[in-house]
Motif scaffolding. Structure first.
Motif, short mmCIF file in Angstrom:
data_model
loop_
_atom_site.label_atom_id
_atom_site.label_comp_id
_atom_site.label_asym_id
_atom_site.label_seq_id
_atom_site.Cartn_x
_atom_site.Cartn_y
_atom_site.Cartn_z
N ALA A 1 -27.70 22.44 -6.68
CA ALA A 1 -28.70 23.43 -6.34
C ALA A 1 -30.01 23.13 -7.06
N ASP A 2 -31.09 23.71 -6.58
CA ASP A 2 -32.37 23.61 -7.27
C ASP A 2 -32.26 24.27 -8.63
N SER A 3 -32.97 23.70 -9.61
CA SER A 3 -32.83 24.20 -10.97
C SER A 3 -34.19 24.44 -11.61
N ALA A 4 -34.28 25.49 -12.41
CA ALA A 4 -35.54 25.85 -13.06
C ALA A 4 -36.01 24.77 -14.02
N THR A 5 -37.30 24.71 -14.23
CA THR A 5 -37.91 23.73 -15.11
C THR A 5 -37.30 23.80 -16.51
N CYS A 6 -36.89 22.65 -17.04
CA CYS A 6 -36.22 22.63 -18.34
C CYS A 6 -37.25 22.70 -19.48
N ASP A 7 -36.77 22.93 -20.68
CA ASP A 7 -37.65 23.07 -21.84
C ASP A 7 -38.43 21.79 -22.13
N VAL B 1 -43.91 18.54 -12.45
CA VAL B 1 -43.15 17.84 -13.48
C VAL B 1 -41.68 18.19 -13.33
N ASN B 2 -40.79 17.18 -13.44
CA ASN B 2 -39.35 17.40 -13.37
C ASN B 2 -38.64 16.23 -14.03
N CYS B 3 -37.34 16.35 -14.21
CA CYS B 3 -36.55 15.25 -14.77
C CYS B 3 -35.12 15.38 -14.26
N THR B 4 -34.22 14.62 -14.84
CA THR B 4 -32.83 14.68 -14.37
C THR B 4 -32.18 16.03 -14.65
N ASN B 5 -32.75 16.82 -15.54
CA ASN B 5 -32.15 18.10 -15.92
C ASN B 5 -32.74 19.30 -15.20
N CYS B 6 -33.69 19.08 -14.29
CA CYS B 6 -34.33 20.22 -13.63
C CYS B 6 -35.06 19.78 -12.38
N GLY B 7 -35.53 20.77 -11.65
CA GLY B 7 -36.39 20.50 -10.50
C GLY B 7 -35.72 20.69 -9.16
N PRO B 8 -36.40 20.28 -8.10
CA PRO B 8 -35.87 20.47 -6.74
C PRO B 8 -34.67 19.59 -6.49
N ALA C 1 -29.84 39.31 -19.73
CA ALA C 1 -30.77 38.33 -20.29
C ALA C 1 -30.33 36.91 -19.97
N GLU C 2 -29.03 36.67 -20.03
CA GLU C 2 -28.52 35.34 -19.70
C GLU C 2 -28.77 34.99 -18.24
N LEU C 3 -28.58 35.95 -17.35
CA LEU C 3 -28.85 35.72 -15.93
C LEU C 3 -30.33 35.44 -15.70
N LEU C 4 -31.17 36.23 -16.34
CA LEU C 4 -32.61 36.11 -16.14
C LEU C 4 -33.13 34.75 -16.59
N THR C 5 -32.59 34.22 -17.66
CA THR C 5 -33.08 32.97 -18.24
C THR C 5 -32.27 31.75 -17.81
N SER C 6 -31.26 31.94 -16.98
CA SER C 6 -30.41 30.82 -16.57
C SER C 6 -31.19 29.82 -15.73
N ARG C 7 -30.63 28.62 -15.59
CA ARG C 7 -31.29 27.59 -14.79
C ARG C 7 -31.39 27.98 -13.32
N TYR D 1 -39.74 29.62 -12.22
CA TYR D 1 -38.72 28.59 -12.12
C TYR D 1 -39.27 27.25 -11.64
N THR D 2 -40.57 27.19 -11.37
CA THR D 2 -41.22 25.91 -11.09
C THR D 2 -42.40 25.75 -12.05
N PRO D 3 -42.85 24.51 -12.28
CA PRO D 3 -44.04 24.33 -13.11
C PRO D 3 -45.25 25.08 -12.56
N LEU D 4 -45.36 25.14 -11.24
CA LEU D 4 -46.49 25.85 -10.63
C LEU D 4 -46.45 27.33 -11.00
N HIS D 5 -45.28 27.95 -10.97
CA HIS D 5 -45.16 29.35 -11.37
C HIS D 5 -45.61 29.53 -12.82
N HIS D 6 -45.17 28.62 -13.69
CA HIS D 6 -45.57 28.72 -15.11
C HIS D 6 -47.08 28.64 -15.25
#
Length: 746
Positions: free
Chosen positions: A99-105, A124-131, A266-272, A305-310
């Motif tokens: 699944a798509d994943s929120a931008t990682c730290d 910006v994305n990497c193997t741990n996040c992104g579309p 809080a865990e749901l809100l901040t999850s990937r 959940y995307t760099p654009l949103h941030h």
């Protein structure tokens, strides 16, 4: 060793992880993707090889879901070095798409670092996040088979992609400002605006205008969430009268200023997965405009959940509404030309980009119940990750789902792939989304269905689609059996259980409209053990839109059709009463949802609704949580439970001057009592001690809490939903497991 790894192991950095692990242990060999998952060969010392295999599951990358690791010994080849080899597309597809994943730290740090070459870059994305899912056209998951195929890597990105020590080693969507997608701000006609797109977009919101924003799975419509006029303008343009909007805030600390959060929330809100989480507003009006969630004590909140949103939230001084980019009841817009055509009368500007979206995917919606998630809408961030079940599907299955809140499912082996949220199959655009989605899933997961499951309702478009297919075996699944089977499979149980399925309505095996059902059910079959006594639904579908009609029907059924307040508000009541008394255009229904409508109308909560379930939702919100009283019902007759007794009790209280919040609470408590007493009667005759609760009515948290508490106090074990919605979004999952269970009995 020759090793096969299966699960969600493509597009999540698994090959780079394997390369790093093997290199660290001094092993030689190779790793690659194919249509089954990941294949590996390693050689070295026995101790190192065993440690390598043992580490694959516990040390896997954060987005990976390792379901199986199978290793067999082979003759060493005398290789030196470890390599990632080309992907193979031969054979039957068994690879799972993430699944798509929120931008990682790590990516967020680069986004914020003026010294980084991706500073301020909105993709910006990497193997741990992104579309992931929304850009995948086919498997194996490699760049040429995604919507990033049109963006050739620059030398710097290619170097990262090929560097085994880099976080972007073999990251398929890797890009930067020099080679990746670009951002643009357009006016309502599609003409480019000058200046920095994000800065100008923030200025659009600050002026109280409506902004369309292209996200991962489609377009959203945004306004300043503190601006009442802007929120009202969005409602008017979107044709969305009352249904609450979702709100995005910059950080979890900002969220805590608006709502209360427990640990699970809080865990749901901040999850990937970054779903919309339904949360209780803090006391007081706060900064959120009343028009955002009119009269609602809860707020649907999400984090960027995307760099654009941030980037956008950093430039906005306030939270923003972020709601689906559509006119109400239409599917979300996801293609650029279509978005401009459909949204130009709503949005004043478009913040868009040139990376295509292959699959439209709405935001997921979730809430917490007893320390675990309870999905309301399963879509972005969750789909298309499979739901594992402990039973084998002898033959592949396609399950077509229901009419409202439609999802479909494909199933094979021990996986059910529940689709993203499709919506209500009531217009051509949504039906197109359904049919194209089915074809995409069949291709993506290489499912050639031998069995097609469908609802019994002959007029559902999903049923008609199923019946038009050729060369397949059709199996009809009763709507409420699908609900209970979905709850069973959600909890990896087979039954039999006492199944309580409460919803708006579903087609019954007797041709009437069910909706207040007590079943004795397993996966393959069921018996109707009891049900709410049916009442006429005057005007058919009109009674769904006008709850006061159901009030007239229930008042007649319980002998209380006097000069009631609800009747004075609706001068057409004598005509509606005539429909009921003469049985004209008044199909019988046992629906619990319509029972809620009747009580809501009697209490003056809602005579007309603008979205599904509105009257019941507002009745729940009205209830006094501290009221212990509960209305009673009489003994059932032939399995029919007189739920109209609850209506009679409510009418008597209203006439006695009891406050509406107390009446609402007593009704909820009385329905929980009714469920418990019915389950106790069924337990006496069957010996069953487990109760599965399903159907959209059990999204009512007050009813769910009171019902579960009462059942458990009587020694029942309760099953509730978590992985799929209790509403019709979980029907296709239930249909699939019913079809599989029946197939296993052949």
């Amino acid at each position: 060793m020759r090793v096969r790894v299966q699960g969600v192991v493509q597009g999540v950095g698994f090959r780079p992880f394997v390369h790093s692990l093997a290199t660290r242990l001094g092993l030689a060999g190779h790793v690659g993707n194919d249509l089954h998952g990941v294949f590996i060969e390693v050689e070295g010392t026995e101790e190192a090889v065993e440690l390598f295999v043992a580490s694959l599951r516990p040390q896997a990358p954060p987005l990976a879901v390792v379901e199986d690791v199978a290793a067999v010994p082979v003759e060493p080849l005398g290789d030196t070095g470890f390599h990632i080899v080309a992907s193979s597309s031969a054979g039957h597809r068994e690879a799972l798409v993430s699944a798509d994943s929120a931008t990682c730290d790590d990516c967020l740090r680069e986004l914020s670092d003026p010294g980084d070459r991706r500073f301020g870059y909105p993709f910006v994305n990497c193997t741990n996040c992104g579309p992931r899912f929304t850009i995948v056209r086919d498997v194996p998951y490699d760049r040429p088979l995604t919507t990033m195929a049109g963006f050739a890597m620059c030398a710097a990105c290619a170097a990262e992609y090929g560097d085994t020590a880099d976080r972007r080693f073999h990251a398929q969507p890797v890009c930067c400002r020099a080679c990746g997608p670009t951002l643009a701000l357009l006016d309502a006609s599609g003409a480019p605006r000058g200046g920095d797109p994000v800065e100008e977009a923030a200025a659009v919101l600050a002026r109280g205008e409506v902004l369309a924003v292209k996200g991962l799975g489609g377009y959203h419509l945004a306004v300043d969430a503190t601006d009442e006029d802007a929120a009202l303008a969005l409602r008017k343009r979107k044709l969305r009268e009352d249904k609450p909007f979702a709100v995005m805030v910059a950080t979890v600390d900002h969220a805590r200023e608006l709502v209360t959060l427990d640990d699970t929330e809080a865990e749901l809100l901040t999850s990937r997965r970054r779903p919309i989480v339904l949360l209780r507003l803090r006391s007081g009006t706060g900064p959120i405009a009343p028009a955002v969630a009119p009269g609602n004590p809860r707020l649907g909140l999400m984090l960027p959940y995307t760099p654009l949103h941030h980037l956008l939230l950093r430039r906005c001084a306030t939270p923003i509404v972020l709601t689906s980019g559509n006119v109400s009841d239409e599917p979300i817009a996801h293609q650029d030309d279509d978005a401009l055509r459909r949204l130009s009368g709503i949005a004043d500007a478009f913040l868009t980009h040139d990376r295509p979206i292959h699959v439209r995917t709405d935001d997921s919606v979730v809430r917490a119940f007893r320390g675990r998630p309870m999905l309301v809408r399963r879509s972005r961030g969750y789909a298309p990750e499979p739901l594992a079940v402990p039973w084998e599907f002898p033959r592949p299955v396609l399950a077509c789902g229901a009419e409202l809140k439609n999802t479909f499912s494909v199933a094979k082996q021990r996986h059910v792939f529940v689709s993203h949220h499709i919506g209500d199959l009531e217009n051509y655009e949504t039906l197109k989304s359904f049919t194209s989605g089915v074809e995409h899933f069949r291709k993506l997961f290489d499912v050639r269905p031998a069995i097609v499951a469908h609802d019994l309702h002959p007029e559902y478009l999903s049923t008609k689609y199923a019946r038009e297919l050729t060369g397949v075996e059709l199996t009809g699944v009763q709507h409420h059996h699908a609900h209970i089977a979905s709850c069973l499979a959600d909890n990896t149980e087979t039954g039999p259980v006492i199944g309580v399925a409460f919803d708006g309505l579903g087609y019954g095996t007797d041709g009437t409209l069910w909706g207040g059902e007590f079943l004795v059910a397993g996966l393959a079959d069921f018996e109707r053990a009891a049900h709410l006594a049916p009442v006429p639904m005057p005007g058919g579908a009109a009674a769904i839109r006008q709850p006061w009609r159901m009030a007239v029907s229930h008042l007649i059924a319980c002998g209380e059709l006097a000069e009631d307040e609800v009747l004075r508000r609706n001068p057409s009541w004598p005509e509606v009463a005539q429909l009921v008394e003469h049985g004209l255009n008044s199909p019988l229904t046992s629906s619990a949802g319509r029972l809620f409508d009747a009580v809501a109308a009697i209490l003056g909560v809602r005579d007309m609704v603008s979205y599904e379930g509105q009257a019941a939702i507002e009745l729940e919100q009205l209830a006094d949580r501290h009221e212990p009283g509960a209305y009673r019902t009489g003994d059932p007759r032939g399995g029919a439970i007189p739920a109209t007794d609850l209506v009679r009790a409510a009418v008597h209280d209203v006439r006695a001057g009891v406050r509406p919040p107390v009446v609402s609470a007593r009704f909820h408590n009385g329905l929980a009592r009714l469920v418990t007493e019915a389950c106790e009667r069924i337990r006496l005759s069957t010996g069953l001690h487990a109760v599965a609760l399903s159907g959209g009515v059990f999204q009512n948290m007050l009813l769910l809490e009171r019902t579960v508490a009462r059942l458990e106090s009587r020694g029942f074990r309760t099953l509730t939903h978590s992985r799929v919605p209790a509403n019709d979004g979980g029907i296709s999952f239930g249909q699939a497991v019913v079809a599989g269970a029946r197939d296993r009995l052949r």
